[in-house]
Design a protein around this motif. Structure first.
Motif, PDB file in Angstrom:
ATOM      1  N   HIS A  86       0.848  -1.174   0.000  1.00 43.52           N
ATOM      2  CA  HIS A  86       0.000   0.000   0.000  1.00 43.52           C
ATOM      3  C   HIS A  86       0.893   1.237   0.000  1.00 43.52           C
ATOM      4  CE1 HIS A  86      -3.395  -2.611   0.885  1.00 43.52           C
ATOM      5  NE2 HIS A  86      -2.675  -3.151   1.855  1.00 43.52           N
ATOM      6  N   PRO A  87       0.396   2.369  -0.489  1.00 44.13           N
ATOM      7  CA  PRO A  87       1.218   3.583  -0.474  1.00 44.13           C
ATOM      8  C   PRO A  87       1.662   3.918   0.938  1.00 44.13           C
ATOM      9  CG  PRO A  87      -0.767   3.888  -1.801  1.00 44.13           C
ATOM     10  CD  PRO A  87      -0.911   2.585  -1.093  1.00 44.13           C
ATOM     11  N   PRO A  88       2.934   4.236   1.140  1.00 49.32           N
ATOM     12  CA  PRO A  88       3.425   4.491   2.496  1.00 49.32           C
ATOM     13  C   PRO A  88       2.893   5.809   3.034  1.00 49.32           C
ATOM     14  CG  PRO A  88       5.106   5.065   0.895  1.00 49.32           C
ATOM     15  CD  PRO A  88       3.968   4.448   0.124  1.00 49.32           C
ATOM     16  N   ARG A  89       2.931   5.883   4.362  1.00 49.24           N
ATOM     17  CA  ARG A  89       2.576   7.143   4.974  1.00 49.24           C
ATOM     18  C   ARG A  89       3.636   8.194   4.667  1.00 49.24           C
ATOM     19  NH1 ARG A  89       0.680   5.506  11.125  1.00 49.24           N
ATOM     20  NH2 ARG A  89      -1.097   4.191  10.536  1.00 49.24           N
ATOM     21  N   ARG A  90       3.223   9.427   4.791  1.00 50.11           N
ATOM     22  CA  ARG A  90       4.167  10.505   4.536  1.00 50.11           C
ATOM     23  C   ARG A  90       5.266  10.475   5.601  1.00 50.11           C
ATOM     24  NH1 ARG A  90       4.977  15.833   5.644  1.00 50.11           N
ATOM     25  NH2 ARG A  90       5.607  17.135   3.896  1.00 50.11           N
ATOM     26  N   PRO A  91       6.532  10.550   5.204  1.00 51.47           N
ATOM     27  CA  PRO A  91       7.607  10.467   6.191  1.00 51.47           C
ATOM     28  C   PRO A  91       7.526  11.590   7.202  1.00 51.47           C
ATOM     29  CG  PRO A  91       8.449  11.226   4.080  1.00 51.47           C
ATOM     30  CD  PRO A  91       7.044  10.784   3.851  1.00 51.47           C
ATOM     31  N   ARG A  92       7.885  11.258   8.447  1.00 55.73           N
ATOM     32  CA  ARG A  92       7.883  12.267   9.496  1.00 55.73           C
ATOM     33  C   ARG A  92       8.955  13.311   9.233  1.00 55.73           C
ATOM     34  NH1 ARG A  92       8.220   9.813  15.302  1.00 55.73           N
ATOM     35  NH2 ARG A  92       8.056  12.027  15.722  1.00 55.73           N
ATOM     36  N   GLN A  93       8.646  14.537   9.622  1.00 53.55           N
ATOM     37  CA  GLN A  93       9.607  15.615   9.412  1.00 53.55           C
ATOM     38  C   GLN A  93      10.679  15.547  10.480  1.00 53.55           C
ATOM     39  OE1 GLN A  93       7.843  19.441   9.347  1.00 53.55           O
ATOM     40  NE2 GLN A  93       9.750  20.533   9.160  1.00 53.55           N
ATOM     41  N   ARG A  94      11.889  15.357  10.065  1.00 56.09           N
ATOM     42  CA  ARG A  94      12.998  15.293  11.004  1.00 56.09           C
ATOM     43  C   ARG A  94      13.462  16.704  11.328  1.00 56.09           C
ATOM     44  NH1 ARG A  94      19.084  13.672   9.571  1.00 56.09           N
ATOM     45  NH2 ARG A  94      19.941  13.527  11.653  1.00 56.09           N
ATOM     46  N   PRO A  95      13.669  17.046  12.621  1.00 53.25           N
ATOM     47  CA  PRO A  95      14.052  18.411  12.957  1.00 53.25           C
ATOM     48  C   PRO A  95      15.407  18.771  12.378  1.00 53.25           C
ATOM     49  CG  PRO A  95      14.285  16.965  14.848  1.00 53.25           C
ATOM     50  CD  PRO A  95      13.589  16.176  13.781  1.00 53.25           C
ATOM     51  N   ALA A  96      15.437  19.879  11.669  1.00 48.94           N
ATOM     52  CA  ALA A  96      16.701  20.350  11.112  1.00 48.94           C
ATOM     53  C   ALA A  96      17.518  21.003  12.202  1.00 48.94           C
ATOM     54  CB  ALA A  96      16.427  21.356   9.992  1.00 48.94           C
ATOM     55  N   PRO A  97      18.807  20.725  12.316  1.00 49.39           N
ATOM     56  CA  PRO A  97      19.594  21.287  13.407  1.00 49.39           C
ATOM     57  C   PRO A  97      19.862  22.756  13.213  1.00 49.39           C
ATOM     58  CG  PRO A  97      21.009  20.063  11.933  1.00 49.39           C
ATOM     59  CD  PRO A  97      19.597  19.857  11.447  1.00 49.39           C
ATOM     60  N   LEU A  98      20.025  23.436  14.332  1.00 46.47           N
ATOM     61  CA  LEU A  98      20.384  24.845  14.298  1.00 46.47           C
ATOM     62  C   LEU A  98      21.779  25.015  13.721  1.00 46.47           C
ATOM     63  CD1 LEU A  98      19.932  27.795  15.242  1.00 46.47           C
ATOM     64  CD2 LEU A  98      20.884  27.119  17.436  1.00 46.47           C
ATOM     65  N   GLN A 155      11.808  23.767  18.711  1.00 41.65           N
ATOM     66  CA  GLN A 155      12.018  23.187  17.391  1.00 41.65           C
ATOM     67  C   GLN A 155      12.037  24.259  16.311  1.00 41.65           C
ATOM     68  OE1 GLN A 155      12.848  20.259  16.545  1.00 41.65           O
ATOM     69  NE2 GLN A 155      12.316  18.896  18.212  1.00 41.65           N
ATOM     70  N   MET A 156      11.300  25.333  16.532  1.00 39.90           N
ATOM     71  CA  MET A 156      11.341  26.439  15.571  1.00 39.90           C
ATOM     72  C   MET A 156      12.774  26.951  15.419  1.00 39.90           C
ATOM     73  SD  MET A 156      11.597  30.048  15.541  1.00 39.90           S
ATOM     74  CE  MET A 156      11.006  30.600  17.131  1.00 39.90           C
ATOM     75  N   PHE A 157      13.499  27.082  16.518  1.00 38.62           N
ATOM     76  CA  PHE A 157      14.892  27.518  16.444  1.00 38.62           C
ATOM     77  C   PHE A 157      15.759  26.458  15.764  1.00 38.62           C
ATOM     78  CE2 PHE A 157      13.517  30.150  20.147  1.00 38.62           C
ATOM     79  CZ  PHE A 157      13.798  31.395  19.592  1.00 38.62           C
ATOM     80  N   LEU A 158      15.541  25.175  16.106  1.00 41.24           N
ATOM     81  CA  LEU A 158      16.327  24.114  15.483  1.00 41.24           C
ATOM     82  C   LEU A 158      16.101  24.054  13.977  1.00 41.24           C
ATOM     83  CD1 LEU A 158      16.113  21.081  17.941  1.00 41.24           C
ATOM     84  CD2 LEU A 158      18.126  22.383  17.324  1.00 41.24           C
ATOM     85  N   HIS A 159      14.906  24.407  13.531  1.00 41.17           N
ATOM     86  CA  HIS A 159      14.584  24.393  12.101  1.00 41.17           C
ATOM     87  C   HIS A 159      15.085  25.642  11.387  1.00 41.17           C
ATOM     88  CE1 HIS A 159      11.477  21.026  11.569  1.00 41.17           C
ATOM     89  NE2 HIS A 159      11.959  20.886  12.774  1.00 41.17           N
ATOM     90  N   GLY A 160      15.756  26.531  12.095  1.00 41.35           N
ATOM     91  CA  GLY A 160      16.225  27.751  11.456  1.00 41.35           C
ATOM     92  C   GLY A 160      15.147  28.807  11.337  1.00 41.35           C
ATOM     93  N   GLY A 161      14.210  28.852  12.314  1.00 45.62           N
ATOM     94  CA  GLY A 161      13.202  29.897  12.338  1.00 45.62           C
ATOM     95  C   GLY A 161      11.865  29.499  11.773  1.00 45.62           C
TER      96      GLY A 161
END
Length: 675
Positions: free
Chosen positions: A158-170, A402-408
């Motif tokens: 079956h079509p896979p679920r959408r991959p989880r968003q991995r937190p981008a590092p600061l 996480q907002m900061f880790l994602h670069g804003g």
């Protein structure tokens, strides 16, 4: 809380590992973020490029080569080797590095990421080597697969679920690419309302238990929300860091404060006193605000670090003037609202009181503070101030981090530009505070050993709160630690969370495997406060080219916890420092001119080489080599690990502690081996 440290006491300055970075540089990944509410969310299973490649079927063999398929009842049982059913799928074609073509075609984690550049070096170090064995928060160990041996997953039916968003590092450059463990730990008390007043406990049936959605008074963590609002105005061109505060609030120029800038207030070097009494010394809000603006400075701006609430109150007033909104309305519209932080607010409504953790019994009020801000000055200003007043939950605060880790950016909402986030997490006051002193960005508190503890690095932030709250971001491991307590309940003298904060951060650091595996079987020290540990090795030197070699990992509070290497040629009557050099893969060598090591150690295992010589030449005869580690009365890092000390003379190995006889001859006082 500021937690400032002064400059190191007199004496020779120890070598810190590494030279502290003075500035960083922004670099972005080419990929785009994949927020839950972004454009990529329109397709139910993600964009086409995220779908697995279709399975290829091998051409069927001629019918004459196909053996007759037996009836299921006559097939061998699965318990024997002959009974193992073979899949009718053809073998998958393997790509290079052991990954399937579908896996190779998957895009890297997207998001605009920040990468640090150490200004003191021309060639920045590459990513840290991750530990192969990681411990989770419960102490269990899990062995990770090697990337080259990872099996390709079979094509999904079956079509896979959408991959989880991995937190981008600061700060991406130093982050381990394959680090598997990411922990977000919430430390909370079991009861959020236990006391009726300062000395009377509520009946058991009336006590309100804490829950995962309990709302806490964040106290001084509110300063990070104010700093974020200020930096949004800087991005919009309404404000500049070099602007004089008096240009926006003319009353602030009173008492010689005309040259204080916005950056001075963000970094707590504006010369303002730490505190003045607003709630009982002045009758109303206008008079209290005027007292803040006209306060006399205690030092000239830019000369001394003094953690001050007054500077952030003033910055909150600037945000209100530039936006035409109250501070709480601005934060809700431009920060918490877009991030979906629906349970973060100033002045929570009465219907939420049952979910709010009670704080302190205040004699001035004659009652227990429950449901409104604990800080007396913030409460006297209407519950909304630049230094305190925000209430939130662990979940919301983790989103903010996480907002900061994602670069804003988080969840498709852009709050700050990556350049701005990088600027906020860059130290600005090292020249003022000196070695071992406080470190401040534009709002965040950096490299704070007193609560970052085992996660401390020049890149770690963010802030604590007087009520017992703290928020730590370690961008090197992409880790957020949210600790929410009501430690001032029922009085501020009753409890403290300083030790708890340190132990939680250190526990998470061990769970992440920050200590390299190569030294974990060696001697360890530095895990106790106000202690001295010595490790002594004796050797009989022929006097040609004797040298001490050790494998070393050090994570020590800068300038206050010291590891000193010494040598004695008179039976231990006198000791002299042992200069040497540290080398490690992908790292620039570090010279140790006085044998003293301190600092965060770059989170790598070093090979130390220390020639056994004195002013007259190589030492000979019976000598003793000692590693002495001393810690101060409070605050520490992960400590130090020493693996396989050896004494060599040219190619001759005189002492090797990997040999049972030599290891038994080591005299360890305060150093311990695992197990």
């Amino acid at each position: 809380m500021g937690g400032a440290r002064g400059s190191r006491p007199g004496g020779a300055e120890p070598v810190c590992l590494p030279v502290r970075p003075a500035e960083t540089e922004v670099r972005r990944h080419r990929g785009r973020p994949r927020p839950r509410d972004g454009p990529d969310a329109k397709e139910p299973h993600g964009p086409a490029r995220h779908r697995p490649a279709p399975r290829r079927s091998a051409p069927p063999r001629p019918a004459r080569h196909r053996p007759a398929r037996p009836h299921p009842a006559h097939r061998p049982r699965s318990g024997s080797p002959r009974g193992l059913r073979r899949s009718r799928r053809p073998p998958r074609r393997r790509a290079r590095h052991g990954r399937s073509r579908a896996a190779q075609g998957a895009p890297r984690e997207a998001g605009r990421r920040l990468r640090p550049r150490l200004a003191a070096r021309r060639t920045p170090p590459p990513p840290l080597e991750p530990a192969r064995l990681l411990e989770d928060a419960r102490g269990r160990r899990a062995r990770r697969r090697r990337p080259g041996r990872r099996r390709a997953r079979p094509a999904a039916r079956h079509p896979p679920r959408r991959p989880r968003q991995r937190p981008a590092p600061l700060l991406r450059r130093h982050a381990p690419d394959r680090l598997a463990a990411r922990h977000r730990l919430r430390a909370r008390r079991r009861v959020r309302a236990r006391w009726q007043d300062a000395s009377t406990e509520s009946p058991e049936a009336e006590r309100i238990p804490a829950r995962t959605d309990t709302i806490y008074d964040l106290a001084s963590i509110s300063k990070i929300f104010t700093a974020t609002a200020v930096m949004r105005d800087v991005e919009a061109g309404l404000l500049a860091l070099e602007d004089r505060v008096a240009d926006h609030l003319p009353r602030f120029a009173e008492n010689g404060k005309g040259e204080v800038t916005v950056q001075h207030l963000l970094t707590h070097v504006g010369g303002l006193p730490a505190f003045i009494n607003l709630y009982s010394a002045f009758p109303d809000i206008p008079s209290r605000i005027d007292a803040v603006l006209t306060v006399a400075p205690s030092t000239p701006p830019g000369t001394k670090y003094v953690y001050s609430d007054l500077g952030l109150i003033t910055l909150g007033l600037i945000v209100e003037k530039l936006s035409g909104q109250s501070l709480d309305a601005y934060v809700r519209e431009h920060i918490t609202g877009p991030l979906g932080m629906d349970e973060t607010m100033y002045n929570p409504p009465a219907e939420l009181k049952a979910r709010i953790a009670a704080t302190e019994y205040v004699e001035h009020y004659g009652r227990l503070v429950h449901g409104h801000v604990h800080d007396e000055n913030a409460y006297s200003l209407g519950g909304v101030a630049g230094h305190a007043g925000v209430f939130s939950t662990a979940r919301d605060l983790a989103v903010f981090a996480q907002m900061f880790l994602h670069g804003g950016i988080y969840g498709g909402a852009r709050i700050l530009q990556p350049d701005t986030v990088e600027s906020m997490f860059t130290d600005r006051i090292a020249e003022i505070t000196g070695v071992g002193g406080a470190r401040r960005g534009l709002g965040p508190e950096l490299e704070a050993w007193f609560y970052h503890a085992g996660l401390t690095s020049p890149y770690s932030g963010v802030h604590t709160g007087f009520t017992g709250t703290s928020l730590v971001i370690d961008p090197l491991t992409e880790t957020v630690v949210v600790s929410l307590t009501n430690s001032v309940h029922p009085t501020r003298e009753w409890s403290t969370t300083s030790v708890t904060r340190r132990e939680v951060s250190t526990c998470v650091a061990h769970a992440l495997g920050i200590v390299p595996e190569s030294v974990r079987s060696g001697w360890r020290a530095g895990d106790r406060d106000a202690a001295t540990a010595t490790l002594e090795i004796s050797a009989d030197l022929p006097g040609r080219e004797p040298v001490l070699e050790v494998e070393l990992f050090a994570h020590l509070e800068t300038a206050y916890d010291l590891l000193v290497l010494e040598v004695s040629a008179d039976g231990g009557e006198s000791w002299k420092p042992l200069p040497g050099r540290l080398t490690a893969r992908h790292q620039e060598p570090v010279e140790i001119p006085d044998g003293t090591i301190t600092g965060w150690g770059r989170r790598v295992a070093w090979t130390g080489t220390f020639p056994l010589v004195d002013a007259s030449g190589p030492l000979s005869g019976e000598v003793q080599v000692r590693l002495a580690l001393t810690t101060d009365g409070s605050t520490r890092g992960l400590g130090a690990w020493v693996g396989r000390p050896r004494v060599l003379d040219r190619r001759q190995v005189l002492v090797d502690t990997d040999r049972p006889g030599d290891r038994d001859a080591v005299v360890a006082d305060g150093w311990s081996l695992p197990g």
